[in-house]
Design a protein around this motif. Structure first.
Motif, mmCIF file in Angstrom:
data_model
loop_
_atom_site.group_PDB
_atom_site.id
_atom_site.type_symbol
_atom_site.label_atom_id
_atom_site.label_comp_id
_atom_site.label_asym_id
_atom_site.label_seq_id
_atom_site.Cartn_x
_atom_site.Cartn_y
_atom_site.Cartn_z
ATOM 1 N N PRO A 152 9.219 25.449 12.805
ATOM 2 C CA PRO A 152 10.635 25.499 13.170
ATOM 3 C C PRO A 152 10.797 25.550 14.687
ATOM 4 C CG PRO A 152 9.896 27.621 12.311
ATOM 5 C CD PRO A 152 8.790 26.650 12.059
ATOM 6 N N THR A 153 11.947 25.096 15.153
ATOM 7 C CA THR A 153 12.217 25.067 16.585
ATOM 8 C C THR A 153 12.260 26.487 17.139
ATOM 9 O OG1 THR A 153 13.504 23.050 16.288
ATOM 10 C CG2 THR A 153 13.787 24.261 18.359
ATOM 11 N N LEU A 154 11.498 26.706 18.184
ATOM 12 C CA LEU A 154 11.420 28.029 18.795
ATOM 13 C C LEU A 154 12.383 28.117 19.971
ATOM 14 C CD1 LEU A 154 7.601 28.888 18.860
ATOM 15 C CD2 LEU A 154 9.356 29.887 17.412
ATOM 16 N N THR A 155 13.100 29.186 20.042
ATOM 17 C CA THR A 155 13.948 29.512 21.173
ATOM 18 C C THR A 155 13.437 30.797 21.811
ATOM 19 O OG1 THR A 155 15.486 30.761 19.777
ATOM 20 C CG2 THR A 155 15.933 28.394 20.100
ATOM 21 N N ILE A 156 13.958 31.102 22.987
ATOM 22 C CA ILE A 156 13.505 32.321 23.639
ATOM 23 C C ILE A 156 13.897 33.559 22.843
ATOM 24 C CG2 ILE A 156 13.472 31.272 25.921
ATOM 25 C CD1 ILE A 156 16.163 32.427 26.471
ATOM 26 N N GLY A 157 14.988 33.469 22.103
ATOM 27 C CA GLY A 157 15.376 34.600 21.266
ATOM 28 C C GLY A 157 14.403 34.826 20.124
ATOM 29 N N SER A 158 13.947 33.751 19.462
ATOM 30 C CA SER A 158 12.988 33.912 18.368
ATOM 31 C C SER A 158 11.635 34.384 18.887
ATOM 32 C CB SER A 158 12.847 32.593 17.620
ATOM 33 O OG SER A 158 12.391 31.573 18.488
ATOM 34 N N ILE A 159 11.243 33.922 20.065
ATOM 35 C CA ILE A 159 9.973 34.387 20.628
ATOM 36 C C ILE A 159 10.030 35.881 20.917
ATOM 37 C CG2 ILE A 159 8.452 34.203 22.634
ATOM 38 C CD1 ILE A 159 9.106 31.254 22.763
ATOM 39 N N LEU A 160 11.135 36.345 21.464
ATOM 40 C CA LEU A 160 11.272 37.777 21.737
ATOM 41 C C LEU A 160 11.300 38.592 20.449
ATOM 42 C CD1 LEU A 160 13.909 37.668 24.634
ATOM 43 C CD2 LEU A 160 11.472 38.147 24.839
ATOM 44 N N ASN A 161 11.935 38.067 19.411
ATOM 45 C CA ASN A 161 11.974 38.791 18.139
ATOM 46 C C ASN A 161 10.601 38.875 17.495
ATOM 47 O OD1 ASN A 161 14.747 39.259 18.325
ATOM 48 N ND2 ASN A 161 15.250 37.316 17.293
ATOM 49 N N LYS A 162 9.843 37.780 17.535
ATOM 50 C CA LYS A 162 8.529 37.777 16.889
ATOM 51 C C LYS A 162 7.493 38.564 17.675
ATOM 52 C CE LYS A 162 9.197 33.430 14.428
ATOM 53 N NZ LYS A 162 8.712 32.049 14.190
ATOM 54 N N THR A 163 7.708 38.759 18.949
ATOM 55 C CA THR A 163 6.795 39.570 19.744
ATOM 56 C C THR A 163 7.301 40.995 19.940
ATOM 57 O OG1 THR A 163 7.840 38.679 21.748
ATOM 58 C CG2 THR A 163 5.824 37.595 20.985
ATOM 59 N N TYR A 164 8.421 41.353 19.307
ATOM 60 C CA TYR A 164 8.983 42.710 19.344
ATOM 61 C C TYR A 164 9.224 43.165 20.793
ATOM 62 C CZ TYR A 164 7.059 42.490 14.638
ATOM 63 O OH TYR A 164 6.737 42.092 13.367
ATOM 64 N N TYR A 165 9.802 42.281 21.588
ATOM 65 C CA TYR A 165 10.095 42.601 22.982
ATOM 66 C C TYR A 165 11.595 42.571 23.178
ATOM 67 C CZ TYR A 165 9.362 42.807 28.040
ATOM 68 O OH TYR A 165 9.341 43.211 29.339
ATOM 69 N N ASN A 166 12.130 43.705 23.582
ATOM 70 C CA ASN A 166 13.556 43.833 23.861
ATOM 71 C C ASN A 166 13.742 43.876 25.371
ATOM 72 O OD1 ASN A 166 16.260 44.435 24.047
ATOM 73 N ND2 ASN A 166 16.217 46.030 22.475
ATOM 74 N N VAL A 167 14.320 42.825 25.908
ATOM 75 C CA VAL A 167 14.447 42.732 27.361
ATOM 76 C C VAL A 167 15.397 43.774 27.926
ATOM 77 C CG1 VAL A 167 13.885 40.289 27.369
ATOM 78 C CG2 VAL A 167 16.251 40.982 27.126
ATOM 79 N N ASP A 168 16.233 44.359 27.097
ATOM 80 C CA ASP A 168 17.202 45.340 27.590
ATOM 81 C C ASP A 168 16.646 46.753 27.619
ATOM 82 O OD1 ASP A 168 19.151 43.344 27.857
ATOM 83 O OD2 ASP A 168 19.658 43.503 25.724
ATOM 84 N N SER A 169 15.659 47.046 26.757
ATOM 85 C CA SER A 169 15.165 48.419 26.662
ATOM 86 C C SER A 169 13.666 48.554 26.888
ATOM 87 C CB SER A 169 15.505 49.001 25.280
ATOM 88 O OG SER A 169 14.908 48.226 24.247
ATOM 89 N N HIS A 170 12.954 47.457 27.000
ATOM 90 C CA HIS A 170 11.504 47.554 27.171
ATOM 91 C C HIS A 170 11.169 48.083 28.557
ATOM 92 C CE1 HIS A 170 7.243 46.508 27.122
ATOM 93 N NE2 HIS A 170 7.365 46.306 25.831
ATOM 94 N N GLN A 171 10.219 49.031 28.592
ATOM 95 C CA GLN A 171 9.822 49.629 29.862
ATOM 96 C C GLN A 171 8.902 48.690 30.638
ATOM 97 O OE1 GLN A 171 10.999 52.450 31.119
ATOM 98 N NE2 GLN A 171 12.282 52.703 29.306
ATOM 99 N N PRO A 172 9.009 48.653 31.965
ATOM 100 C CA PRO A 172 8.096 47.809 32.761
ATOM 101 C C PRO A 172 6.647 48.236 32.591
ATOM 102 C CG PRO A 172 9.995 48.509 34.060
ATOM 103 C CD PRO A 172 10.037 49.296 32.788
ATOM 104 N N GLU A 173 5.734 47.281 32.717
ATOM 105 C CA GLU A 173 4.318 47.531 32.538
ATOM 106 C C GLU A 173 3.643 47.707 33.900
ATOM 107 O OE1 GLU A 173 2.629 44.496 30.129
ATOM 108 O OE2 GLU A 173 4.195 44.598 28.603
ATOM 109 N N SER A 174 2.513 48.427 33.869
ATOM 110 C CA SER A 174 1.822 48.762 35.119
ATOM 111 C C SER A 174 0.876 47.668 35.598
ATOM 112 C CB SER A 174 1.031 50.058 34.934
ATOM 113 O OG SER A 174 0.054 49.892 33.917
#
Length: 440
Positions: free
Chosen positions: A97-119
């Motif tokens: 299926p066609t991948l969008t940036i929203g589906s990629i974020l959902n499948k990788t469990y990454y929330n751009v609004d609440s995810h903490q920055p990495e070191s």
């Protein structure tokens, strides 16, 4: 008679000599003021200079963004692209299926609004090893010096400069530190897609169902902070030639040393997928935001007998030129593109292991570097020669040894005295009466 006489002209207050002296003094004063305030004037502090440059870069970025938004508002919506005519696809390979940036974020469990920055501690270790290897390779030969000399003395060198020589090159000792990595959704122009408003805090939030998020060209961008405090030095030496009114009328030696003292900024990295219709491979793009800071240390020496050392105006000109060079190549909205190779596993790219799985022999240099492989191959050949020589010497000793040295000996027959054998053999050290019945 008195009325026919011409009136006498007033004489000038200053004579010609006095005017010449005043003019010369004025020229000397102007030259002295120019040298004092323009060449040897105190430069502004580094903090003030960095603030002014950051404000200029920020204004250019805002102007570019405003021009993009104006262009979008005046340009009608682009129609969806028609699918290109390709060959008939195989029915065995199922199309995902066609991948969008929203589906990629959902499948990788990454929330751009609440995810903490990495070191990025692990990434710092890998980058440090890569830079250390680069510095070690640069010490082996003069390849980097030859490349710099050719680049500095290329076709772009002006005629009033003599040959440029590299007198010092220091690649530094420390390593850059990456930290505070976060994922930012951007559109095809690099503008952030965080346009939705949160209900509680009022901050901008990412809307995966928006039209801009589903538009072709939208991608995910990784932004990380970079900090480097080191001393990377390049020292040059050349001569300024005065070719007027004739060639080599005057020669002025100039020595210049530029050191990168500190760099801090925000690096953005993203991937652009390949386009089969345009035959473009997958690209990795990177650039720096306009909030970076780059500090230099510039030392100069002008003249041969009476020398001028560390002229402030020369340092300002060099720093301005270096900042402009960096801004024109790697600061937003400009970016650098790097074509990525294919990541499919291939036999020719396989390294490591003593033997292949099929049992065939491999060369010692196939699982390591070229230099190390040549050394190992040489050691293997020397060891093989020693083994062959040892086997040849052992063969010669066996040929020269007497027959009694054999492990199994033939004994004379026990019966008659004619010396005929009975066909029995004995093993040295065996018990009496124990024989080996071996037919002869």
């Amino acid at each position: 008679m008195a009325t026919d006489m011409c009136p006498m002209k007033p004489e000038p207050a200053l004579s010609f000599t006095q005017g010449l002296i005043v003019g010369q003094i004025s020229v000397v004063l102007l030259i002295a003021a120019f040298i004092k305030f323009f060449i040897f004037g105190d430069p502004p502090s580094p903090e003030v200079t960095a603030t002014i440059r950051a404000a200029e870069r920020r204004s250019r970025t805002l102007a570019h963004r405003q021009s993009l938004l104006t262009l979008r508002s005046t340009t009608p919506n682009r129609p969806p692209q028609q699918p290109t005519l390709n060959k008939k696809k195989s029915s065995i390979l199922r199309s995902p299926p066609t991948l969008t940036i929203g589906s990629i974020l959902n499948k990788t469990y990454y929330n751009v609004d609440s995810h903490q920055p990495e070191s990025l501690d692990w990434f710092n270790v890998l980058i440090a090893q890569t830079i250390a290897q680069f510095r070690s390779d640069a010490q082996q030969d003069d390849a980097i010096l030859d490349s710099l000399t050719k680049a500095l003395n290329g076709t772009s060198r002006p005629d009033f400069l003599d040959e440029i020589k590299v007198t010092e090159l220091t690649l530094g000792e420390d390593f850059p530190i990456f930290s505070n990595c976060r994922i930012i959704p951007v559109d095809e122009d690099g503008l952030s897609l965080n346009t939705g408003r949160g209900s509680a805090t009022g901050e901008k939030r990412f809307d995966a169902n928006s039209t801009r998020a589903k538009r072709e060209g939208s991608r995910l961008q990784a932004r990380m902070d970079v900090d480097l405090s080191d001393m990377i030095t390049l020292a040059l030496e050349t001569k300024i030639l005065l070719n007027y009114p004739r060639r080599l009328t005057a020669v002025l030696p100039v020595a210049l040393a530029v050191s990168v003292v500190r760099f801090s900024g925000t690096l953005s990295v993203s991937f652009i997928p390949s386009n089969r219709s345009q035959s473009t491979p997958t690209m990795m793009t990177f650039s720096f935001l306009d909030d970076y800071r780059l500090d230099f240390s510039v030392r100069s020496l002008v003249g041969s007998r009476s020398r001028l050392q560390d002229v402030p105006k020369i340092a300002q000109l060099v720093e301005s030129r270096l900042h402009r060079w960096f801004d024109e190549r790697a600061v937003e909205p400009r970016f650098q593109e790097i074509a990525l190779p294919s990541l499919w596993p291939r036999k020719k790219n396989t390294r490591g292991g003593d033997e292949p799985l099929d049992g065939s022999s491999i060369s010692p240099s196939s699982s390591m570097g070229k230099g190390k492989g040549r050394e190992v191959a040489k050691d293997v050949k020397e060891e093989a020669r020693r083994e062959v020589a040892a086997e040849a010497a052992a063969g010669q000793r066996r040929e020269m040894s007497p027959p009694e040295a054999l492990r199994y000996r033939r004994v004379r027959g026990r019966g008659g005295g004619d010396g005929s054998s009975t066909g029995e053999f004995s093993m040295p050290g065996s018990l009496p009466g124990m024989g080996l019945d071996i037919p002869t």
